[in-house]
Design a protein around this motif. Structure first.
Motif, PDB file in Angstrom:
ATOM      1  N   GLN A  64       0.678  -1.132   0.082  1.00 27.16           N
ATOM      2  CA  GLN A  64      -0.079  -0.032  -0.044  1.00 27.16           C
ATOM      3  C   GLN A  64       0.810   1.338   0.033  1.00 27.16           C
ATOM      4  N   ALA A  65       1.942   0.962   0.676  1.00 22.89           N
ATOM      5  CA  ALA A  65       2.936   2.285   0.781  1.00 22.89           C
ATOM      6  C   ALA A  65       3.896   2.509  -0.505  1.00 22.89           C
ATOM      7  N   GLY A  66       3.736   1.419  -1.435  1.00 27.38           N
ATOM      8  CA  GLY A  66       4.460   1.557  -2.820  1.00 27.38           C
ATOM      9  C   GLY A  66       5.846   0.630  -2.644  1.00 27.38           C
ATOM     10  N   TRP A  67       5.904  -0.100  -1.711  1.00 26.10           N
ATOM     11  CA  TRP A  67       7.212  -0.866  -1.491  1.00 26.10           C
ATOM     12  C   TRP A  67       6.839  -2.424  -2.014  1.00 26.10           C
ATOM     13  N   ALA A  83       8.589   5.660   7.626  1.00 27.76           N
ATOM     14  CA  ALA A  83       7.907   6.953   7.345  1.00 27.76           C
ATOM     15  C   ALA A  83       6.649   6.755   6.393  1.00 27.76           C
ATOM     16  N   ASP A  84       6.698   5.767   5.309  1.00 29.03           N
ATOM     17  CA  ASP A  84       5.611   5.585   4.194  1.00 29.03           C
ATOM     18  C   ASP A  84       4.730   4.648   4.812  1.00 29.03           C
ATOM     19  N   TYR A  85       4.984   3.772   5.844  1.00 29.76           N
ATOM     20  CA  TYR A  85       3.894   3.021   6.544  1.00 29.76           C
ATOM     21  C   TYR A  85       2.884   4.212   7.358  1.00 29.76           C
ATOM     22  N   LYS A  98       1.486   6.648   3.968  1.00 29.08           N
ATOM     23  CA  LYS A  98       0.560   5.834   2.818  1.00 29.08           C
ATOM     24  C   LYS A  98      -0.035   4.985   3.388  1.00 29.08           C
ATOM     25  N   ALA A  99       0.275   4.096   4.589  1.00 33.27           N
ATOM     26  CA  ALA A  99      -0.642   3.047   4.895  1.00 33.27           C
ATOM     27  C   ALA A  99      -1.313   3.294   6.049  1.00 33.27           C
ATOM     28  N   GLY A 100      -1.469   4.210   6.743  1.00 39.61           N
ATOM     29  CA  GLY A 100      -2.253   4.568   7.829  1.00 39.61           C
ATOM     30  C   GLY A 100      -1.799   3.994   8.983  1.00 39.61           C
ATOM     31  N   ALA A 101      -0.565   3.565   9.539  1.00 40.69           N
ATOM     32  CA  ALA A 101      -0.003   3.163  10.574  1.00 40.69           C
ATOM     33  C   ALA A 101       0.186   3.958  11.600  1.00 40.69           C
ATOM     34  N   ASP A 102       0.076   4.031  12.729  1.00 43.27           N
ATOM     35  CA  ASP A 102       0.336   4.932  13.819  1.00 43.27           C
ATOM     36  C   ASP A 102       1.792   5.383  13.788  1.00 43.27           C
ATOM     37  N   PHE A 145       1.570  -5.252  15.625  1.00 38.69           N
ATOM     38  CA  PHE A 145       2.065  -5.944  14.367  1.00 38.69           C
ATOM     39  C   PHE A 145       0.835  -6.283  13.627  1.00 38.69           C
ATOM     40  N   VAL A 146       0.155  -7.097  14.087  1.00 38.34           N
ATOM     41  CA  VAL A 146      -0.976  -7.812  13.586  1.00 38.34           C
ATOM     42  C   VAL A 146      -2.012  -6.696  13.172  1.00 38.34           C
ATOM     43  N   ASP A 147      -2.332  -5.817  14.105  1.00 38.83           N
ATOM     44  CA  ASP A 147      -3.499  -5.048  13.820  1.00 38.83           C
ATOM     45  C   ASP A 147      -2.936  -3.964  12.704  1.00 38.83           C
ATOM     46  N   GLY A 148      -1.758  -3.660  12.536  1.00 36.74           N
ATOM     47  CA  GLY A 148      -1.084  -2.947  11.573  1.00 36.74           C
ATOM     48  C   GLY A 148      -0.836  -1.558  12.114  1.00 36.74           C
ATOM     49  N   SER A 149      -0.963  -1.223  13.611  1.00 33.87           N
ATOM     50  CA  SER A 149      -0.758  -0.113  14.032  1.00 33.87           C
ATOM     51  C   SER A 149       0.849   0.543  14.261  1.00 33.87           C
ATOM     52  N   THR A 150       1.644  -0.768  14.329  1.00 32.80           N
ATOM     53  CA  THR A 150       3.036  -0.812  14.120  1.00 32.80           C
ATOM     54  C   THR A 150       3.536  -1.886  13.265  1.00 32.80           C
ATOM     55  N   PRO A 151       3.732  -1.607  12.121  1.00 34.53           N
ATOM     56  CA  PRO A 151       3.859  -2.805  11.194  1.00 34.53           C
ATOM     57  C   PRO A 151       5.351  -3.363  10.773  1.00 34.53           C
ATOM     58  N   MET A 152       6.168  -2.986  11.840  1.00 32.97           N
ATOM     59  CA  MET A 152       7.678  -3.418  11.449  1.00 32.97           C
ATOM     60  C   MET A 152       8.381  -3.170  12.907  1.00 32.97           C
TER      61      MET A 152
END
Length: 421
Positions: free
Chosen positions: A164-167, A182-184, A187-191, A261-268
């Motif tokens: 979603q963030a273009g990667w 930064a792109d998460y 561009k992907a709505g991460a907190d 990680f699973v809910d996508g709020s901090t995806p890395m």
């Protein structure tokens, strides 16, 4: 994959224990370790006593039945010990001269008890072990144990959100890692773009930064914690917080980072192999298709932390030769593959990683690649104290309460006062 043995947790338990008992090696009740002997080709015989912690202690009694079958004149008695009681139990047993023949020992404990360990026999081949894990057994001028299973840290990142963030690939450099974070967000709505360690053992969890920047923790018998390479690494660390890419108030309770990680709020994040099973449980069916693992993004190189557990034989054990035969059997690649399939522990023998059960798992082979360059913390009795002081320094950096130069200068002064043991 199991999730019960975390070296970060173990180190925290050791820190508590040392605070209660005082630092330094356990009392030496004998004349010290003898020179290395040999194992020989004969079968193992007699009774063997073995201590192991956590899940390993629970699984070993059934697993070593194969060794007993191949050596019908040997009997193995395994005692399972809780991790939070193990350090004191070792300390007490050594002081009383009442140790088992063989034991599993956390890699960060080796310096504390090394005088009680027998020297590895000359005919036990150690050439197949990963260098980082082997280094934790090298105390002074001798080898006091062999790696049993290994642990390292790699990058976990949400591939679906990265798309979603273009990667369409993992970040390979420090600059790319920060850009993906930064792109998460944008561009992907991460907190937050990336979780970085906080609290106990946070320094150990960030060592990939200075190591990947060419820094070393020691030089001879001195700590080197405020070098230019260290400063640059922790300026990079602090920048994630000052730029809002990482949360300085992240929940450090059990399961929190997995949930984020699973809910996508901090995806890395960067973590160990046990994370895979936790994500499978929390994320459910199909979640393994939403993330991938990758080696640590490089500055000068890609270097991560090497941990795990070793096998040691005690000087005052009643059956040292057979104990080393058992350690030798547990170290063989085919045995290590069987143990991985039983326990989820990663093999310390490099050739075991060629087995299809490991080699065909893309997210797992990342760990094998990372282990080729992974490094261990210094084998010294004062590491826990220095690590705890470094945790406090990182707390100041996360909160913006000190510059990196100030925090590391203070850490260096504390480390100089603590010494190398």
């Amino acid at each position: 994959m199991k999730n019960t043995t975390r070296l970060g947790v173990v180190a925290g338990l050791v820190a508590v224990t040392l605070a209660l008992t005082g630092c330094g090696r356990a009392d030496d009740t004998g004349e010290g370790p003898a020179a290395a002997g040999t194992i020989g080709d004969g079968p193992a015989t007699g009774t063997l006593t073995m201590w192991a912690m956590g899940t390993e202690g629970e699984l070993l009694p059934d697993f070593v039945a194969a060794f007993e079958e191949a050596n019908p004149d040997v009997s193995i008695e395994v005692t399972a010990i809780p991790w939070d009681a193990a350090y004191n139990k070792f300390q007490t047993a050594i002081a009383a001269g009442n140790t088992p023949d063989i034991a599993m020992v956390g890699s960060t404990w080796m310096a504390d008890f090394t005088d009680a360990f027998s020297t590895v026999p000359t005919d036990l081949d150690t050439s197949d072990f990963f260098p980082g894990s082997m280094s934790t057994n090298e105390v002074g001028d001798r080898v006091a144990g062999v790696p049993w299973y290994v642990d390292t840290r790699v990058l976990y990142y949400r591939t679906d959100l990265a798309a979603q963030a273009g990667w369409d690939k993992a970040p390979e450099t420090w600059d790319e890692l920060k850009q993906l974070a930064a792109d998460y967000q944008s561009k992907a709505g991460a907190d937050f773009g990336m979780r970085l360690p906080a609290g106990n053992d946070s320094f150990q969890g960030t060592l990939w930064m200075p190591w990947s920047n060419g820094a070393e923790l020691t030089d001879g018998d001195a700590w080197t914690l405020d070098t230019p390479e260290m400063v640059e690494a922790y300026e990079y660390y602090q920048s994630f917080f000052t730029e809002g890419l990482s949360d300085p108030d992240a929940d450090v309770s059990a399961g929190a980072q997995e949930a984020a990680f699973v809910d996508g709020s901090t995806p890395m994040l960067i973590d160990g192999p046990f994370m895979r099973s936790q994500l499978a449980t929390l994320g459910g069916d199909g979640f393994d298709e939403k993330y991938a693992t990758a080696v640590i993004p490089a500055k000068e190189s890609s270097v991560s932390f090497s941990g795990g557990a070793n096998l040691v034989v005690f000087n005052n054990g009643d059956n040292q030769t057979s104990a080393w035969k058992l350690a030798q059997w547990l170290s063989q690649p085919e045995t290590q593959v069987d143990w991985y399939e039983t326990s989820g522990d990663l093999p310390s023998a490099q050739s075991a990683w060629k087995d299809p059960s490991i080699a065909d798992d893309a997210s797992l082979t990342t760990f094998g690649t990372q282990l080729e360059t992974a490094k261990a913390t210094p084998v010294t009795t004062t590491w826990v104290q220095v690590g705890a002081a470094a945790d406090q320094a990182l707390e100041l950096l996360r909160r913006g309460q000190a510059t990196v130069e100030e925090a590391l200068a203070d850490l260096q002064a504390k480390a100089d006062s603590i010494g190398m043991g």
